[in-house]
Motif scaffolding. Structure first.
Motif, PDB file in Angstrom:
ATOM      1  N   TRP A   1       0.849  -1.188   0.000  1.00 44.73           N
ATOM      2  CA  TRP A   1       0.000   0.000   0.000  1.00 44.73           C
ATOM      3  C   TRP A   1       0.886   1.239   0.000  1.00 44.73           C
ATOM      4  O   TRP A   1       2.033   1.193   0.423  1.00 44.73           O
ATOM      5  CB  TRP A   1      -0.983   0.025   1.161  1.00 44.73           C
ATOM      6  CG  TRP A   1      -0.376  -0.004   2.528  1.00 44.73           C
ATOM      7  CD1 TRP A   1      -0.179  -1.103   3.315  1.00 44.73           C
ATOM      8  CD2 TRP A   1       0.114   1.118   3.279  1.00 44.73           C
ATOM      9  NE1 TRP A   1       0.402  -0.733   4.501  1.00 44.73           N
ATOM     10  CE2 TRP A   1       0.601   0.616   4.510  1.00 44.73           C
ATOM     11  CE3 TRP A   1       0.208   2.486   3.037  1.00 44.73           C
ATOM     12  CZ2 TRP A   1       1.152   1.441   5.484  1.00 44.73           C
ATOM     13  CZ3 TRP A   1       0.756   3.299   4.011  1.00 44.73           C
ATOM     14  CH2 TRP A   1       1.215   2.784   5.211  1.00 44.73           C
ATOM     15  N   VAL A   2       0.334   2.326  -0.518  1.00 44.25           N
ATOM     16  CA  VAL A   2       1.090   3.581  -0.557  1.00 44.25           C
ATOM     17  C   VAL A   2       0.129   4.761  -0.574  1.00 44.25           C
ATOM     18  O   VAL A   2      -0.978   4.673  -1.101  1.00 44.25           O
ATOM     19  CB  VAL A   2       2.037   3.631  -1.788  1.00 44.25           C
ATOM     20  CG1 VAL A   2       1.261   3.658  -3.099  1.00 44.25           C
ATOM     21  CG2 VAL A   2       2.996   4.806  -1.707  1.00 44.25           C
ATOM     22  N   ASN A   3       0.544   5.848   0.037  1.00 44.83           N
ATOM     23  CA  ASN A   3      -0.105   7.147  -0.054  1.00 44.83           C
ATOM     24  C   ASN A   3       0.978   8.068  -0.604  1.00 44.83           C
ATOM     25  O   ASN A   3       2.038   8.203   0.002  1.00 44.83           O
ATOM     26  CB  ASN A   3      -0.573   7.606   1.331  1.00 44.83           C
ATOM     27  CG  ASN A   3      -1.215   8.974   1.305  1.00 44.83           C
ATOM     28  OD1 ASN A   3      -0.903   9.829   0.486  1.00 44.83           O
ATOM     29  ND2 ASN A   3      -2.110   9.196   2.252  1.00 44.83           N
ATOM     30  N   PHE A   4       0.751   8.656  -1.785  1.00 40.14           N
ATOM     31  CA  PHE A   4       1.780   9.513  -2.371  1.00 40.14           C
ATOM     32  C   PHE A   4       1.203  10.787  -2.950  1.00 40.14           C
ATOM     33  O   PHE A   4       0.032  10.863  -3.283  1.00 40.14           O
ATOM     34  CB  PHE A   4       2.608   8.764  -3.419  1.00 40.14           C
ATOM     35  CG  PHE A   4       1.874   8.403  -4.690  1.00 40.14           C
ATOM     36  CD1 PHE A   4       1.900   9.249  -5.795  1.00 40.14           C
ATOM     37  CD2 PHE A   4       1.205   7.199  -4.801  1.00 40.14           C
ATOM     38  CE1 PHE A   4       1.249   8.901  -6.973  1.00 40.14           C
ATOM     39  CE2 PHE A   4       0.559   6.843  -5.967  1.00 40.14           C
ATOM     40  CZ  PHE A   4       0.576   7.698  -7.061  1.00 40.14           C
ATOM     41  N   ASN A   5       2.050  11.797  -3.010  1.00 43.96           N
ATOM     42  CA  ASN A   5       1.712  13.080  -3.621  1.00 43.96           C
ATOM     43  C   ASN A   5       2.080  12.984  -5.094  1.00 43.96           C
ATOM     44  O   ASN A   5       3.246  12.800  -5.437  1.00 43.96           O
ATOM     45  CB  ASN A   5       2.489  14.210  -2.945  1.00 43.96           C
ATOM     46  CG  ASN A   5       2.117  15.574  -3.487  1.00 43.96           C
ATOM     47  OD1 ASN A   5       1.546  15.691  -4.566  1.00 43.96           O
ATOM     48  ND2 ASN A   5       2.439  16.602  -2.740  1.00 43.96           N
TER      49      ASN A   5
ATOM     50  N   THR B   1       7.156  17.015  -7.942  1.00 44.81           N
ATOM     51  CA  THR B   1       8.015  15.843  -7.809  1.00 44.81           C
ATOM     52  C   THR B   1       7.255  14.816  -6.978  1.00 44.81           C
ATOM     53  O   THR B   1       6.934  15.066  -5.815  1.00 44.81           O
ATOM     54  CB  THR B   1       9.347  16.205  -7.121  1.00 44.81           C
ATOM     55  OG1 THR B   1      10.006  17.206  -7.899  1.00 44.81           O
ATOM     56  CG2 THR B   1      10.229  14.980  -6.984  1.00 44.81           C
ATOM     57  N   VAL B   2       6.950  13.671  -7.582  1.00 47.38           N
ATOM     58  CA  VAL B   2       6.177  12.632  -6.896  1.00 47.38           C
ATOM     59  C   VAL B   2       6.910  12.214  -5.628  1.00 47.38           C
ATOM     60  O   VAL B   2       8.119  11.980  -5.651  1.00 47.38           O
ATOM     61  CB  VAL B   2       5.944  11.429  -7.828  1.00 47.38           C
ATOM     62  CG1 VAL B   2       5.273  10.295  -7.101  1.00 47.38           C
ATOM     63  CG2 VAL B   2       5.107  11.861  -9.022  1.00 47.38           C
ATOM     64  N   ALA B   3       6.159  12.142  -4.516  1.00 48.11           N
ATOM     65  CA  ALA B   3       6.774  11.811  -3.232  1.00 48.11           C
ATOM     66  C   ALA B   3       5.899  10.856  -2.441  1.00 48.11           C
ATOM     67  O   ALA B   3       4.702  11.106  -2.260  1.00 48.11           O
ATOM     68  CB  ALA B   3       7.006  13.082  -2.422  1.00 48.11           C
TER      69      ALA B   3
END
Length: 116
Positions: free
Chosen positions: A28-32, A36-38
């Motif tokens: 699982w991931v929570n990303f912006n 710049t993708v983080a």
């Protein structure tokens, strides 16, 4: 007991103390997804590849099988998120604006993958 052995493995405890079963998320991931993708927080995700506006690849630290099931969500009501190209080591995510009919970057993309 011997009766328990006939049922097969139900839950496995890994060396880091996590319980793993068919009901736990493989990754699982929570990303912006803007600028710049983080990665903001994650489990079993090594990186996010930015493939251009509204196109991301979530790369797993440990491969799964190619038949995994993935769910995506985000914080923008105007954007539809979808998954494609489920591979053993990754899944691709698109974010598509309903109002502009174009791919769009968004913040707070959430991806959960089951299967293993």
């Amino acid at each position: 007991t011997s009766a328990d052995n006939t049922l097969g493995e139900r839950v496995r405890i890994t060396s880091d103390g996590r319980g793993v079963s068919q009901f736990t998320a493989h990754a699982w991931v929570n990303f912006n997804g803007t600028g710049t993708v983080a990665i903001q927080d994650s489990y079993n995700v090594s990186s996010i590849t930015d493939g251009g506006t509204g196109f991301y690849t979530v790369n797993f630290s440990n491969n799964t099988n190619a038949n995994h099931s993935t769910v995506v969500s985000g914080d923008n009501y105007d954007v539809n998120l979808s998954c494609r190209n489920h591979l053993a080591g990754s899944v691709q995510v698109n974010s598509y604006s309903v109002s502009t009919s174009a791919l769009q970057d968004i913040a707070n993309v959430k991806v959960v993958t089951f299967g293993g």
